[in-house]
Every structure is written in C-alpha cells, then in structure tokens.
Design an enzyme around this catalytic site. Structure first.
Site, PDB file in Angstrom:
ATOM      1  N   HIS A  53       1.131  -0.479  -0.105  1.00  0.00           N
ATOM      2  CA  HIS A  53      -0.171  -0.189   0.352  1.00  0.00           C
ATOM      3  C   HIS A  53       0.673   1.325   0.025  1.00  0.00           C
ATOM      4  CE1 HIS A  53       0.506  -0.557   4.271  1.00  0.00           C
ATOM      5  NE2 HIS A  53       0.271   0.614   4.435  1.00  0.00           N
ATOM      6  N   HIS A  55       1.417   3.559   1.857  1.00  0.00           N
ATOM      7  CA  HIS A  55       1.917   5.017   2.958  1.00  0.00           C
ATOM      8  C   HIS A  55       3.326   4.936   2.705  1.00  0.00           C
ATOM      9  CE1 HIS A  55      -1.584   4.440   5.180  1.00  0.00           C
ATOM     10  NE2 HIS A  55      -1.540   5.129   4.704  1.00  0.00           N
ATOM     11  N   ASP A  57       5.605   4.970   5.425  1.00  0.00           N
ATOM     12  CA  ASP A  57       6.874   3.818   6.028  1.00  0.00           C
ATOM     13  C   ASP A  57       7.120   1.953   5.136  1.00  0.00           C
ATOM     14  OD1 ASP A  57       3.831   4.069   6.250  1.00  0.00           O
ATOM     15  OD2 ASP A  57       4.378   2.440   8.320  1.00  0.00           O
ATOM     16  N   HIS A  58       6.021   2.231   4.250  1.00  0.00           N
ATOM     17  CA  HIS A  58       5.791   0.878   2.823  1.00  0.00           C
ATOM     18  C   HIS A  58       6.737   1.060   2.538  1.00  0.00           C
ATOM     19  CE1 HIS A  58       3.423  -1.598   6.395  1.00  0.00           C
ATOM     20  NE2 HIS A  58       2.977   0.315   6.423  1.00  0.00           N
ATOM     21  N   HIS A 111      -7.717  -0.908   5.433  1.00  0.00           N
ATOM     22  CA  HIS A 111      -6.459   0.192   5.573  1.00  0.00           C
ATOM     23  C   HIS A 111      -6.512   1.782   5.033  1.00  0.00           C
ATOM     24  CE1 HIS A 111      -2.844   1.728   8.463  1.00  0.00           C
ATOM     25  NE2 HIS A 111      -2.116   1.126   7.151  1.00  0.00           N
ATOM     26  N   ASP A 128      -0.356  -3.287   6.466  1.00  0.00           N
ATOM     27  CA  ASP A 128      -1.060  -3.195   7.199  1.00  0.00           C
ATOM     28  C   ASP A 128      -2.538  -3.762   7.311  1.00  0.00           C
ATOM     29  OD1 ASP A 128       1.601  -2.321   8.121  1.00  0.00           O
ATOM     30  OD2 ASP A 128       0.474   0.104   7.670  1.00  0.00           O
ATOM     31  N   HIS A 166       4.473  -4.565  10.785  1.00  0.00           N
ATOM     32  CA  HIS A 166       4.950  -3.688  12.216  1.00  0.00           C
ATOM     33  C   HIS A 166       4.695  -4.148  12.908  1.00  0.00           C
ATOM     34  CE1 HIS A 166       4.323   0.661  11.097  1.00  0.00           C
ATOM     35  NE2 HIS A 166       3.462  -0.003  10.505  1.00  0.00           N
TER      36      HIS A 166
HETATM   37 FE    FE Z   1       2.158   1.022   8.364  1.00  0.00          FE
HETATM   38 ZN    ZN Z   2      -0.409   1.639   6.518  1.00  0.00          ZN
END
Ligand code: FE
Ligand code: ZN
Length: 255
Positions: A53, A55, A57-58, A111, A128, A166
């Site tokens: 996805h 985001h 942080d990915h 999400h 996530d 995570h």
């Molecule tokens: Fe994340």
């Molecule tokens: Zn995420």
C-alpha cells in the site's frame, strides 16, 4: 525460502525472502539502508520489490533500491505509488522466476482503499491489513470493507506465516485480552510474545491458524467476542457492527 523481518523506522518490518541460491525479494521497504545491509551481509541479489500500500513507511526506500539494483517494483494500481513498474490486481497470480515463487494477489480495502496482500511461498505478506493480534486502522475504508478483507484472509491456508508491517503485537495483545480474557490460546501467545520481546526478538511471523485462535478481529463470531460486543452496544446479529465496535474501542485503547 528464508523469511526474515528487517526492523526499520520506528516499528516497521521490511520482509526479506530469499532462496538458497541467493535470489531475494523485499516487501514494503520503508527505507533502503536496512535492506542494503541485509543484502550485503547475506550476499544476496535483489530481484523484486513488492509493495502492499501507498504509505511512506512501506514504500519510502523502494525507488532507491530500484535505482541501485534494477529490481522491478510490484504495487497496486494507485497514483500515490509513482515508483511502481508493474501493477498487480485482485485475483492475479504473480509468478517470479528468481526466486521461483508464485503469489496470489488479493485486494483488501480497509486500511487504505488500494491495499493488497500477497499469499504464496508459505507466507502472507499483509502490510497494515492484518497484524498479529490486531488489524490496521481504517484510514480510508469502512468497517464492512475491512471485515470482508479480513474474512478473505481468514479463508487462506492456516499454515501461512503472517508477515505484517509493524511490531505491534504486545500492545495489540493487551487489548485482545480485555476482549477475551479467558482465551487460553491468546494467553499462551502473549507469554511467547513477552519472552521474544524480552530478548529483543520479533514477535512475528505467527501462523494464520494462531491468529484465527487469538486475534479478536478474526473472531467476531466467537461467543466471547459477541458477548463483549453486546456489552459495548453492538447488536448480536450484525458482524459488521461487532467489528466496528472492536475497531473503535481499540482506537481509543491506552495499551
Ligand atoms: Fe505502516
Ligand atoms: Zn499503512
């Protein structure tokens, strides 16, 4: 296939998969340097980058890894992932040559709306959407969408290793115990998690079967979850309402 979680950023895991001949895949590289370090230490060749996805942080390290290694970037159809070189969609079988693996792609809105998961090679790469003992927050989707997504995941083979984005397991577990205090499988899992975290080791992956036994968000039809939801105002006969009640209680839970 070797399956290794690489800690990144504050509490992310980048998943590294590789075969015995040193061909590697990375999943959701939020930054590049943990991947570079692992490739160098294990003498691996990066052959593919998989994203679940949009985001940051990915995906934050994906473009740099592609620039350094030339690996293709597989991602869902979403303009917020401009670095993608190959788009994959629901129902597709993604077949890679090196390492030789096949992943079933499932769309799992909730999400985010374009979130996908990859299932194959003994693992579930779930970003996530599903966490150990929890699930992702609903930033874009509805409770009905997320519940349907989790139910599709729940129908996959139980021996898949749940490779999530995570290290949230201990905090998720504290909430799960308030919902199902008498769940003995959950109690055992939390003991194991405490031992692992006490040794600075990842609490994941766990099997999908373990999640089905312990994770309240996969257990909206269990008697104890139904009873908890009734006490929290969700109608007995509505699984979406129970899921929504669980998710909003978790959002406000101080672990
Ligand atoms: Fe994340
Ligand atoms: Zn995420």
């Amino acid at each position: 296939m070797h399956v290794v979680p690489l800690p990144a950023l504050a509490d992310n895991y980048i998943w590294l998969l590789y075969d015995d001949s040193g061909h590697a895949i990375v999943v959701d590289p939020g930054e590049a340097h943990p991947v570079e370090d692992a490739l160098r230490a294990r003498k691996l060749k990066l052959c593919a980058i998989l994203l679940t996805h949009h985001h940051s942080d990915h995906i934050g390290g994906a473009a740099a890894l592609r620039a350094a290694h030339g690996a293709p970037i597989y991602a869902p159809e979403d303009e917020r992932i401009p670095a993608a070189t190959h788009r994959v969609r629901d129902g597709e079988m993604l077949a890679l040559a090196e390492p030789a693996v096949r992943f079933q792609v499932l769309a799992v809105p909730g999400h985010t709306l374009s979130h996908i998961v990859y299932a194959g090679a003994g693992v579930l790469l779930c970003g996530d959407t599903l966490f150990s003992l929890g699930c992702g927050r609903l930033f874009e989707g509805t409770p009905a969408q997320m519940l349907a997504s989790l139910q599709r995941i729940a129908a996959l083979p139980g021996n898949l290793l749940v490779c999530c984005g995570h290290e949230y397991t201990a905090a998720n577990g504290r909430f799960a115990q308030t919902v199902e205090p008498d769940n003995t499988a959950l109690k055992q899992r939390l003991d194991d998690v405490a031992t692992l975290r006490g040794k600075q080791q990842p609490s994941v992956p766990a099997t999908l079967s373990s999640e089905l036994a312990c994770n309240p968000f996969l257990r909206v039809n269990s008697d104890d979850v139904i009873a908890w939801c009734r006490r929290h105002g969700a109608a007995n006969d509505d699984a979406v309402a129970r899921f929504a009640a669980l998710r909003s209680a978790k959002d406000g839970f101080q672990a």
